[in-house]
Design an enzyme around this catalytic site. Sequence first.
Site, PDB file in Angstrom:
ATOM      1  N   CYS A 191     -32.923 -39.169 -17.665  1.00  0.00           N
ATOM      2  CA  CYS A 191     -32.690 -37.953 -18.453  1.00  0.00           C
ATOM      3  C   CYS A 191     -32.119 -38.278 -19.822  1.00  0.00           C
ATOM      4  CB  CYS A 191     -31.743 -37.016 -17.700  1.00  0.00           C
ATOM      5  SG  CYS A 191     -31.143 -35.647 -18.716  1.00  0.00           S
ATOM      6  N   GLY A 198     -49.234 -30.935 -17.243  1.00  0.00           N
ATOM      7  CA  GLY A 198     -47.979 -30.430 -16.714  1.00  0.00           C
ATOM      8  C   GLY A 198     -46.911 -30.412 -17.791  1.00  0.00           C
ATOM      9  N   ALA A 205     -33.409 -32.622 -14.237  1.00  0.00           N
ATOM     10  CA  ALA A 205     -32.088 -33.248 -14.315  1.00  0.00           C
ATOM     11  C   ALA A 205     -31.008 -32.319 -13.786  1.00  0.00           C
ATOM     12  CB  ALA A 205     -31.786 -33.641 -15.758  1.00  0.00           C
ATOM     13  N   HIS A 228     -28.137  -6.611 -30.411  1.00  0.00           N
ATOM     14  CA  HIS A 228     -29.279  -6.375 -31.293  1.00  0.00           C
ATOM     15  C   HIS A 228     -28.968  -6.951 -32.676  1.00  0.00           C
ATOM     16  CE1 HIS A 228     -32.682  -4.292 -33.120  1.00  0.00           C
ATOM     17  NE2 HIS A 228     -31.853  -3.909 -34.085  1.00  0.00           N
TER      18      HIS A 228
END
Length: 462
Positions: free
Chosen positions: A49, A183, A316, A439
């Site tokens: 990772c 993928g 991970a 917002h």
Amino acid sequence: MPQTAPGADSAFDVVILGGGSGGYSCALRAAQLGLTVALVEKDKLGGTCLHRGCIPTKALLHAAEVADSARDGARFGINATLDSIDLDKVHSYKDGVVGRLHKGLQGLVSSATIEYVEGHGTLAGPGQVVVGDRTLTARNVVLATGSYARSLPGLEIGGRIITSDQAMTLPELPERVIVLGGGVIGVEFASVFRSFGSEVTVVEALPRLVAAEDEAVSKTLERAFRKRKITVRTGVKFTGATQDERGVQVSLESGDTLEADLLLVAVGRGPVTEGLGYEEAGVTLDRGFVTTDERCRTGVEGLYAVGDIVPGLQLAHRGFAQGIFVAEQIAGLEPTPIDEAGIPRVTYCDPEIASVGLTEEQAREKHGEVTTYEYNLGGNGKSQILGTAGFVKLVRAADGAVVGVHMVGARMGEQVGEAQLIYNWEALPDDVAQLIHAHPTQNEALGEAHLALAGKPLHAHA
């Protein structure tokens, strides 16, 4: 403390084999809980990772985003041009991020009560790990040896044929790239290469890209890729590849031959379990993966497994959570088992994909009748400011909780935090609809989608 065999180290409460996300999280949590811990790692603390996966690839993707911003500035009234990509400086930036995180992680482990053992460890039997001339004995052993970049039978990695490992350190950018595999890894690197100016073709044997995601997400990503002039070939099988000084030639089952400067093999990751003594110690392997129960137990007393070597999502943060879970399990805290469907998933291509829970197809199989709603980001102010398209899709069990959230669009990965709370707390649309979303944010899109599913759409048609 139990007696140890001659030549063996004093026994630990837990020895962890592998210092990636699952291994180091287990070590840190176990130390917090007062257990005696040894952590064994043959390479660098942080594992795939930190050094070859999540962190460096996302650094490359951010650099790619900056390149796109420079290239497309005119549509926002900013007249900028993209002169070139300095790959050496890109790598320097990427390596700097990795280096700082690595140093921080080393500091965490060294400040904890953990014996860090550098070297190649093997399982010598239940409760025993051998590292060089040392034998570490423990009441519990945790297997966390991670994964490697796979290839296909007969497809040798080398030269112009590379995996994500080599893609992380390319000395120069190719003009044309073929990405084998649609993928997560494949579409992320396709995105990077395209943003850096390469011509990209993605070849995927399955009928759609990111096939583990909801079908609506796949369709939107494929449209976005084609708009970015990334060629997508789905439903076609690879049959072979050759290379010479001019480039690489890829043969497809359809009879077509594709040519490029580079072939990136992104066909998934395999478990690192071979030759580590697992089977000899009684561990059951299935295609190399370690079989466990929901509590990460291997079936051998005191022997656990976490992370990419356990069948399921190779993420991970999944390994990280499993590591913490196992430490607490060993300490007798009886933690709640991890729901795999409740683990958030993000693919950092452009546009980003984020999801949690069940796809529509999975929900129909599990719950029968379901209700779905897609909120188009065209109705979201911040998404219009950013100039992104996409949607938030909700999947609801019949008149019940939201069981799936699927999002595609720029920065959607940042919205998956609330989405996982919605799924994991089994929220009803009305529960979320009453929450106030700031917002203008993209986060409002989640609120608007739940308003619509609750029967009171505002910035959307019923």
